[in-house]
Design a protein around this motif. Structure first.
Motif, PDB file in Angstrom:
ATOM      1  N   SER A   1     -11.090   2.389 -43.807  1.00  6.72           N
ATOM      2  CA  SER A   1     -10.273   1.263 -43.366  1.00  6.72           C
ATOM      3  C   SER A   1      -9.449   1.610 -42.132  1.00  6.72           C
ATOM      4  CB  SER A   1      -9.345   0.836 -44.506  1.00  6.72           C
ATOM      5  OG  SER A   1      -8.512  -0.225 -44.105  1.00  6.72           O
ATOM      6  N   GLY A   2      -9.594   0.795 -41.088  1.00  8.45           N
ATOM      7  CA  GLY A   2      -8.897   1.038 -39.828  1.00  8.45           C
ATOM      8  C   GLY A   2      -9.681   1.886 -38.847  1.00  8.45           C
ATOM      9  N   PHE A   3     -10.797   2.448 -39.289  1.00  8.47           N
ATOM     10  CA  PHE A   3     -11.630   3.289 -38.435  1.00  8.47           C
ATOM     11  C   PHE A   3     -13.087   2.825 -38.562  1.00  8.47           C
ATOM     12  CE2 PHE A   3      -7.890   5.767 -39.561  1.00  8.47           C
ATOM     13  CZ  PHE A   3      -7.450   6.181 -38.310  1.00  8.47           C
ATOM     14  N   ARG A   4     -14.033   3.712 -38.399  1.00 12.31           N
ATOM     15  CA  ARG A   4     -15.437   3.316 -38.528  1.00 12.31           C
ATOM     16  C   ARG A   4     -15.713   2.873 -39.957  1.00 12.31           C
ATOM     17  NH1 ARG A   4     -19.449   7.588 -35.828  1.00 12.31           N
ATOM     18  NH2 ARG A   4     -20.897   5.875 -36.319  1.00 12.31           N
ATOM     19  N   ALA A   5     -16.470   1.800 -40.069  1.00 10.30           N
ATOM     20  CA  ALA A   5     -16.721   1.203 -41.381  1.00 10.30           C
ATOM     21  C   ALA A   5     -17.721   2.029 -42.177  1.00 10.30           C
ATOM     22  CB  ALA A   5     -17.234  -0.227 -41.218  1.00 10.30           C
ATOM     23  N   THR A   6     -17.413   2.225 -43.445  1.00 10.37           N
ATOM     24  CA  THR A   6     -18.284   3.042 -44.290  1.00 10.37           C
ATOM     25  C   THR A   6     -19.510   2.281 -44.779  1.00 10.37           C
ATOM     26  OG1 THR A   6     -16.924   2.482 -46.214  1.00 10.37           O
ATOM     27  CG2 THR A   6     -16.414   4.541 -45.053  1.00 10.37           C
ATOM     28  N   ASP A   7     -19.610   0.998 -44.417  1.00 13.67           N
ATOM     29  CA  ASP A   7     -20.844   0.266 -44.760  1.00 13.67           C
ATOM     30  C   ASP A   7     -21.850   0.272 -43.610  1.00 13.67           C
ATOM     31  OD1 ASP A   7     -19.521  -1.465 -43.048  1.00 13.67           O
ATOM     32  OD2 ASP A   7     -19.530  -3.176 -44.424  1.00 13.67           O
ATOM     33  N   GLU A   8     -21.560   1.056 -42.566  1.00 12.67           N
ATOM     34  CA  GLU A   8     -22.544   1.234 -41.498  1.00 12.67           C
ATOM     35  C   GLU A   8     -23.761   1.977 -42.061  1.00 12.67           C
ATOM     36  OE1 GLU A   8     -21.176   3.144 -37.988  1.00 12.67           O
ATOM     37  OE2 GLU A   8     -19.484   1.767 -37.684  1.00 12.67           O
TER      38      GLU A   8
ATOM     39  N   GLN B   1     -26.425   6.202 -45.433  1.00 13.70           N
ATOM     40  CA  GLN B   1     -27.473   7.199 -45.633  1.00 13.70           C
ATOM     41  C   GLN B   1     -26.899   8.484 -46.219  1.00 13.70           C
ATOM     42  OE1 GLN B   1     -29.570   7.793 -41.951  1.00 13.70           O
ATOM     43  NE2 GLN B   1     -30.841   5.979 -42.208  1.00 13.70           N
ATOM     44  N   LEU B   2     -25.632   8.749 -45.932  1.00  9.27           N
ATOM     45  CA  LEU B   2     -24.973   9.944 -46.454  1.00  9.27           C
ATOM     46  C   LEU B   2     -24.355   9.691 -47.821  1.00  9.27           C
ATOM     47  CD1 LEU B   2     -23.201  11.019 -43.151  1.00  9.27           C
ATOM     48  CD2 LEU B   2     -25.314  11.953 -44.109  1.00  9.27           C
ATOM     49  N   ASN B   3     -23.743   8.532 -47.986  1.00  9.56           N
ATOM     50  CA  ASN B   3     -23.125   8.169 -49.271  1.00  9.56           C
ATOM     51  C   ASN B   3     -23.377   6.695 -49.550  1.00  9.56           C
ATOM     52  OD1 ASN B   3     -21.649   7.738 -51.552  1.00  9.56           O
ATOM     53  ND2 ASN B   3     -19.694   8.416 -50.716  1.00  9.56           N
ATOM     54  N   PRO B   4     -24.300   6.383 -50.445  1.00 11.77           N
ATOM     55  CA  PRO B   4     -24.632   4.984 -50.736  1.00 11.77           C
ATOM     56  C   PRO B   4     -23.485   4.222 -51.381  1.00 11.77           C
ATOM     57  CG  PRO B   4     -25.712   6.446 -52.304  1.00 11.77           C
ATOM     58  CD  PRO B   4     -25.123   7.326 -51.243  1.00 11.77           C
ATOM     59  N   ASN B   5     -22.434   4.927 -51.810  1.00 13.61           N
ATOM     60  CA  ASN B   5     -21.269   4.265 -52.392  1.00 13.61           C
ATOM     61  C   ASN B   5     -20.298   3.751 -51.330  1.00 13.61           C
ATOM     62  OD1 ASN B   5     -21.790   4.946 -55.310  1.00 13.61           O
ATOM     63  ND2 ASN B   5     -21.722   7.005 -54.440  1.00 13.61           N
ATOM     64  N   ALA B   6     -20.542   4.095 -50.067  1.00  8.38           N
ATOM     65  CA  ALA B   6     -19.709   3.634 -48.947  1.00  8.38           C
ATOM     66  C   ALA B   6     -18.238   4.049 -49.111  1.00  8.38           C
ATOM     67  CB  ALA B   6     -19.823   2.116 -48.771  1.00  8.38           C
ATOM     68  N   MET B   7     -18.031   5.276 -49.602  1.00 11.10           N
ATOM     69  CA  MET B   7     -16.668   5.752 -49.807  1.00 11.10           C
ATOM     70  C   MET B   7     -16.487   7.129 -49.176  1.00 11.10           C
ATOM     71  SD  MET B   7     -16.072   4.574 -53.782  1.00 11.10           S
ATOM     72  CE  MET B   7     -14.328   4.987 -53.751  1.00 11.10           C
ATOM     73  N   VAL B   8     -15.244   7.422 -48.796  1.00 11.04           N
ATOM     74  CA  VAL B   8     -14.892   8.738 -48.270  1.00 11.04           C
ATOM     75  C   VAL B   8     -14.234   9.534 -49.397  1.00 11.04           C
ATOM     76  CG1 VAL B   8     -14.636   7.886 -45.924  1.00 11.04           C
ATOM     77  CG2 VAL B   8     -12.635   7.916 -47.423  1.00 11.04           C
ATOM     78  N   PRO B   9     -14.314  10.872 -49.282  1.00 11.56           N
ATOM     79  CA  PRO B   9     -14.883  11.681 -48.213  1.00 11.56           C
ATOM     80  C   PRO B   9     -16.358  11.988 -48.426  1.00 11.56           C
ATOM     81  CG  PRO B   9     -13.814  13.109 -49.790  1.00 11.56           C
ATOM     82  CD  PRO B   9     -13.607  11.703 -50.286  1.00 11.56           C
ATOM     83  N   VAL B  10     -16.960  12.444 -47.334  1.00 14.64           N
ATOM     84  CA  VAL B  10     -18.288  13.046 -47.381  1.00 14.64           C
ATOM     85  C   VAL B  10     -18.171  14.412 -46.713  1.00 14.64           C
ATOM     86  CG1 VAL B  10     -20.633  12.948 -46.459  1.00 14.64           C
ATOM     87  CG2 VAL B  10     -19.581  10.881 -47.400  1.00 14.64           C
ATOM     88  N   LEU B  11     -18.761  15.411 -47.336  1.00  9.58           N
ATOM     89  CA  LEU B  11     -18.793  16.750 -46.757  1.00  9.58           C
ATOM     90  C   LEU B  11     -20.215  17.051 -46.296  1.00  9.58           C
ATOM     91  CD1 LEU B  11     -17.363  19.620 -46.370  1.00  9.58           C
ATOM     92  CD2 LEU B  11     -18.543  20.218 -48.500  1.00  9.58           C
ATOM     93  N   ILE B  12     -20.340  17.567 -45.082  1.00  7.57           N
ATOM     94  CA  ILE B  12     -21.629  18.033 -44.567  1.00  7.57           C
ATOM     95  C   ILE B  12     -21.498  19.517 -44.287  1.00  7.57           C
ATOM     96  CG2 ILE B  12     -23.360  17.781 -42.754  1.00  7.57           C
ATOM     97  CD1 ILE B  12     -22.330  14.917 -42.332  1.00  7.57           C
ATOM     98  N   ASP B  13     -22.323  20.304 -44.964  1.00  9.64           N
ATOM     99  CA  ASP B  13     -22.339  21.749 -44.776  1.00  9.64           C
ATOM    100  C   ASP B  13     -23.783  22.151 -44.527  1.00  9.64           C
ATOM    101  OD1 ASP B  13     -21.846  24.431 -44.671  1.00  9.64           O
ATOM    102  OD2 ASP B  13     -21.370  24.671 -46.800  1.00  9.64           O
ATOM    103  N   GLY B  14     -24.158  22.218 -43.246  1.00  5.84           N
ATOM    104  CA  GLY B  14     -25.553  22.455 -42.897  1.00  5.84           C
ATOM    105  C   GLY B  14     -26.405  21.293 -43.376  1.00  5.84           C
TER     106      GLY B  14
ATOM    107  N   VAL C   1     -25.283  17.591 -48.128  1.00  2.72           N
ATOM    108  CA  VAL C   1     -24.389  16.435 -48.019  1.00  2.72           C
ATOM    109  C   VAL C   1     -23.821  16.169 -49.405  1.00  2.72           C
ATOM    110  CG1 VAL C   1     -24.195  13.985 -47.481  1.00  2.72           C
ATOM    111  CG2 VAL C   1     -25.724  15.446 -46.121  1.00  2.72           C
ATOM    112  N   LEU C   2     -22.495  16.161 -49.507  1.00  5.60           N
ATOM    113  CA  LEU C   2     -21.835  15.932 -50.792  1.00  5.60           C
ATOM    114  C   LEU C   2     -20.847  14.785 -50.693  1.00  5.60           C
ATOM    115  CD1 LEU C   2     -20.819  19.426 -52.262  1.00  5.60           C
ATOM    116  CD2 LEU C   2     -22.565  17.867 -53.120  1.00  5.60           C
ATOM    117  N   TRP C   3     -20.759  14.009 -51.770  1.00  2.00           N
ATOM    118  CA  TRP C   3     -19.668  13.047 -51.927  1.00  2.00           C
ATOM    119  C   TRP C   3     -19.087  13.235 -53.315  1.00  2.00           C
ATOM    120  CZ3 TRP C   3     -22.082   9.866 -55.585  1.00  2.00           C
ATOM    121  CH2 TRP C   3     -23.443   9.660 -55.457  1.00  2.00           C
ATOM    122  N   GLU C   4     -17.981  12.528 -53.590  1.00  2.00           N
ATOM    123  CA  GLU C   4     -17.104  12.733 -54.748  1.00  2.00           C
ATOM    124  C   GLU C   4     -16.163  13.905 -54.456  1.00  2.00           C
ATOM    125  OE1 GLU C   4     -16.465  10.823 -57.244  1.00  2.00           O
ATOM    126  OE2 GLU C   4     -18.117   9.425 -56.891  1.00  2.00           O
ATOM    127  N   SER C   5     -14.892  13.549 -54.280  1.00  2.00           N
ATOM    128  CA  SER C   5     -13.921  14.526 -53.775  1.00  2.00           C
ATOM    129  C   SER C   5     -13.753  15.737 -54.685  1.00  2.00           C
ATOM    130  CB  SER C   5     -12.566  13.842 -53.548  1.00  2.00           C
ATOM    131  OG  SER C   5     -12.095  13.242 -54.749  1.00  2.00           O
TER     132      SER C   5
END
Length: 201
Positions: free
Chosen positions: A34-41, A46-59, A62-66
């Protein structure tokens, strides 16, 4: 280098940033939400189908769920810090992490949406009163635990449980509502505030 997608104001993003801070991990962060790039883009979905932050990328990972991200960072890079290797000690930490996610989070949803987000769909006075009472009751569980330990959630050592519960305590204290006097939580909050700028932010 680690990449974290999500705005720093998000309570769940702050868990991850604080964990990185405690583990001395370098990372790049991109503002999403909210207020920045939209997570429904599509790129984000493609990284998180739940459209929620955070997402971690390590090489290639790809992980979601804080809470999962925080566990991974400790397991991969922590060398025993924050999350014990011994099964019983680790289970104690993860018990409180799961309690935060499943029980405490559910208790504050209505009150937070009503009082902080000012959501028109969350303005029923009876539900709001019940939400505040439920939130305070859950925080009473934490108060009892902190009275017993006299320090951090799982005892004398600061652990990952304190990161996920620390940001939750801050949210509770900042909500514009009546709260019981919980002296152990007040002392805990002050103890955590001295640890990192992430908590203060």
């Amino acid at each position: 280098m680690l990449k974290i997608l999500g705005k720093a104001a998000s309570i769940n993003v702050r868990k991850v940033l604080w964990t990185c801070d405690e583990l001395d991990l370098a990372y790049e962060r991109e503002d999403w939400g909210s207020g920045f790039r939209a997570t429904d883009e599509p790129a984000f979905l493609q990284l998180n189908p739940n459209a929620m932050v955070p997402v971690l990328i390590d090489g290639e990972l790809v992980l979601w769920e804080s809470n999962t991200i925080c566990r991974y960072l400790c397991a991969q890079y922590g060398q025993g810090k924050l999350l014990p290797a011994a099964p019983r000690a680790r289970a104690e930490v993860e018990k409180w992490m799961d309690w935060q996610l499943a029980d405490l989070n559910n208790s504050w949803r209505y009150a937070f949406m009503s009082l902080v987000r000012q959501s028109p769909a969350h303005q029923d006075p009876d539900q709001l009163a019940a939400g505040i009472a439920g939130w305070n009751k859950m925080m009473g569980v934490l108060e009892q635990q902190l009275q017993a330990t006299g320090a951090y959630v799982c005892g004398e050592q600061f652990t990952l449980a304190d990161i996920v519960l620390g940001v939750s305590v801050k949210r509770w204290l900042m909500a514009p509502m009546a709260r019981p006097d919980y002296p152990a939580i007040a002392a805990y909050h002050a103890r955590l505030a001295d640890k990192t700028a992430v908590f203060a932010g």
